[in-house]
Design an enzyme around this catalytic site. Structure first.
Site, mmCIF file in Angstrom:
data_model
loop_
_atom_site.group_PDB
_atom_site.id
_atom_site.type_symbol
_atom_site.label_atom_id
_atom_site.label_comp_id
_atom_site.label_asym_id
_atom_site.label_seq_id
_atom_site.Cartn_x
_atom_site.Cartn_y
_atom_site.Cartn_z
ATOM 1 N N GLY A 74 0.812 -1.226 0.091
ATOM 2 C CA GLY A 74 -0.037 0.140 0.027
ATOM 3 C C GLY A 74 0.768 1.449 -0.059
ATOM 4 N N ASN A 154 -7.871 4.427 8.283
ATOM 5 C CA ASN A 154 -7.531 3.023 8.945
ATOM 6 C C ASN A 154 -7.495 3.133 10.416
ATOM 7 O OD1 ASN A 154 -5.568 5.169 8.225
ATOM 8 N ND2 ASN A 154 -4.179 4.231 9.679
ATOM 9 N N GLN A 188 -7.529 0.040 3.227
ATOM 10 C CA GLN A 188 -8.468 -0.549 4.511
ATOM 11 C C GLN A 188 -9.892 -0.870 3.742
ATOM 12 O OE1 GLN A 188 -7.926 -1.216 7.689
ATOM 13 N NE2 GLN A 188 -5.740 -0.402 7.490
ATOM 14 N N SER A 208 -3.750 -3.132 -1.054
ATOM 15 C CA SER A 208 -2.642 -4.030 -0.243
ATOM 16 C C SER A 208 -3.094 -5.294 -0.099
ATOM 17 C CB SER A 208 -2.088 -3.241 1.343
ATOM 18 O OG SER A 208 -1.443 -4.066 1.612
ATOM 19 N N ALA A 209 -2.276 -6.121 -0.256
ATOM 20 C CA ALA A 209 -2.532 -7.732 -0.058
ATOM 21 C C ALA A 209 -2.976 -8.084 1.208
ATOM 22 C CB ALA A 209 -1.577 -8.299 -0.874
ATOM 23 N N HIS A 210 -2.000 -7.737 2.227
ATOM 24 C CA HIS A 210 -1.871 -8.492 3.559
ATOM 25 C C HIS A 210 -2.934 -7.964 4.484
ATOM 26 C CE1 HIS A 210 -0.133 -5.195 6.108
ATOM 27 N NE2 HIS A 210 0.124 -4.798 5.042
ATOM 28 N N THR A 246 11.577 -7.426 -11.462
ATOM 29 C CA THR A 246 10.823 -8.522 -11.725
ATOM 30 C C THR A 246 9.519 -8.945 -10.757
ATOM 31 O OG1 THR A 246 12.954 -9.659 -12.039
ATOM 32 C CG2 THR A 246 11.570 -11.170 -11.611
ATOM 33 N N CYS A 334 4.474 7.015 22.009
ATOM 34 C CA CYS A 334 5.482 7.708 22.961
ATOM 35 C C CYS A 334 6.873 7.146 22.305
ATOM 36 C CB CYS A 334 5.104 7.583 24.230
ATOM 37 S SG CYS A 334 6.446 8.271 25.364
#
Lengths: 409, 125
Positions: A74, A154, A188, A208-210, A246, A334
């Protein structure tokens, strides 16, 4: 105390790979190892798999195959969309409109462009976490070339009015503004709400794939036919000159399979996570006082709940839950001794205390009702304990001693 | 997880949490950079710290430092408590990541301020 029970409630950070997805990708790590650019049998086998995955990913968002550019994730998709478009259209203007609640990758790219002389308008998201189309309209200038607003946030899951912004852009184009484009970060949203790019009307869309039960390392950018972008990776002809290098065939195959399954199971997953979220929010509201729900109650993704806990710092709550086996996340950080309350929660107009005390719970397809029960039990206990320590809590200040803490006199 | 068992224990079972109603030395310090807060209240009798209580708001190390600090100073003389250093706290907690060590600094500073508040207000020390 430490516990063996593990409950993962951070699916907006990442999802576990679905066994069906892993099974589909495995052969491309072993016997089908070819380079998709090679002309021999091995290469063509890989090429066929990449083409199939491209159709599957395109299918998830109603795009054509040749409008999908495979990337590493992403963040790269957002980089290629914004930098790639801005470089290509720079002669026509150097003004971008974005929102104040974008993902850090979009924020970071905009800041980098700002240092190079671009002007950025960051739209407010108001208390409900939703950008107003009127603000987009009033921010438009003759040198505006890009509007980049996420499809769903998100941290709080709010769904932005991309279709309405696209309609505004069409009106502007009809009046002669030929060089105005719309990018949306759908990392998201994809697989969680139905997306049809034709209906949505965007020119560029990041994936995004994950986040879809595929492994990390693959992503895609939808580039509407006719939209020109400057490739950021050069030195190869892959991905129609838009991304040299590739192709990562196993990850791409996994992405394709995950996209197809997400499309098929979208409504089942949605009703499942919506039910869990409803259960969480109603029970937490009953059992934990002094909380604030963040984001629009309805116009948001079904799997995200964001709650601010008064008198408590988010990191302390996160670690305390982690010690009981529960994984969540907080927008506040933090690090190096620097206070960084969640910029998204701050953008909703919340004060620093609420922004520091915000926790995101994000459900997935494999969570259960029992997970929610365990979470609420632990959460109510841990929140009460942390509040008993807090100098911000009037009750802690008034009291002499707390029975749940250990001590010696 | 970079945190030690001692650290996790203090976070899970904080010692001496609360506010003393009959304290004769009280102070609260805020880390101006990160906003973390630590409040100490002590009852000092005949130059020694009879009871110590803490309240803390902030990241987990700030909470753990408050807890371990009260445990270390209870029963000690004011002079002994003055000698307490950041390193003593870090040792007691089994160490902290370098970017979290400011929590120990806040704890030591709060202790010194609290002892000062007692010294100026209580001639009997």
């Amino acid at each position: 105390m430490s516990s063996t029970r593990r409950v993962y409630l951070d699916h907006s950070a990442t999802t576990p790979a679905d066994p069906r997805v892993v099974a589909a990708m495995m052969p491309y790590l072993t016997e089908r190892f070819g380079n998709a650019s090679s002309v021999h049998f091995f290469g063509q086998e890989a090429r066929g798999a990449v083409d199939r995955a491209r159709r599957e990913v395109a299918g998830l968002i109603g795009a054509r195959s040749n409008e999908i550019v495979f990337l590493s994730g992403g963040t790269e998709a957002n980089n290629l969309a914004i930098r790639g478009l801005c470089e290509a259209v720079e002669p026509h203007g150097r003004h971008i409109i974005t929102s104040s609640i974008e993902h850090s990758s979009v924020r970071g790219i905009c800041e980098a462009l700002e240092k190079r002389g671009w002007e950025i308008t960051r739209l407010p998201a108001y208390e409900d976490g939703i950008v107003k189309v009127e603000d987009v309209r009033s921010s438009l200038r003759t040198d505006t070339v890009l509007i980049s607003v996420m499809l769903a946030n998100n941290e709080i899951g709010t769904i932005q009015p991309i279709q309405e912004i696209a309609a505004l852009i069409r009106q502007e184009r009809a009046q002669g503004c030929k060089h105005l484009w719309l990018h949306t970060d759908a990392v998201q949203a994809a697989g969680r709400i139905p997306i049809e790019v034709e209906q949505l009307g965007c020119d560029l869309l990041s994936l995004s794939a994950h986040k879809l039960y595929a492994p990390k390392g693959a992503g895609a950018l939808y580039v509407r036919r006719g939209v020109r972008i400057s490739g950021q990776n050069v030195g190869g002809h892959q991905e129609r000159e838009r991304r040299a290098g590739t192709e990562a065939v196993p990850g791409i195959v996994a992405f394709g399979t995950a996209a197809r399954i997400a499309d098929e199971e979208l409504s089942v997953r949605n009703s499942h996570t919506a039910g869990l979220r409803e259960r969480l929010e109603s029970t937490v509201a009953e059992r934990v006082p002094d909380i604030v729900f963040n984001g629009h109650p309805d116009r948001r993704l079904s799997h995200i709940s964001n709650i601010s806990f008064r008198f408590i710092e988010g990191q302390s709550l996160l670690i305390s839950l982690d010690l009981e086996g529960i994984a969540v996340s907080t927008g506040s950080a933090c690090s190096s001794g620097t206070l960084e309350p969640s910029p998204v929660i701050r953008a909703l107009g919340r004060n620093d205390e609420l922004a520091r005390g915000s926790i995101r719970f994000s459900f997935g397809k494999d969570n259960t009702v029992a997970d929610v029960g365990y979470l609420v039990d632990v959460l109510s206990r841990v929140a009460e304990k942390l509040r008993s320590l807090s100098p911000l809590n009037p009750k802690a200040m008034a009291s002499r001693r707390f029975p749940q803490t250990v001590g010696r006199d | 997880m970079p945190y030690s068992e001692a650290f996790k224990d203090h976070l899970t079972n904080p010692r001496n949490a609360g506010e003393l109603a009959d304290a004769n030395a009280v102070a609260e310090e805020t880390n101006p950079v990160c906003g973390d807060r630590l409040r100490l209240s002590l009852r000092v009798v005949d130059g020694s710290i009879e009871v110590a209580r803490f309240l803390a708001y902030g990241c987990p190390p700030t909470l753990a430092c408050g807890s371990v600090l009260t445990e270390m100073i209870q029963g000690k003389s004011v002079e002994e408590a003055r000698q307490l250093t950041r390193a003593d706290l870090l040792n007691a907690l089994g160490g902290l990541p370098s970017h979290k060590q400011h929590a120990a600094a806040l704890a030591v500073e709060t202790l010194r301020t609290t002892l000062e508040s007692g010294c100026s207000g209580l001639l009997s020390w």
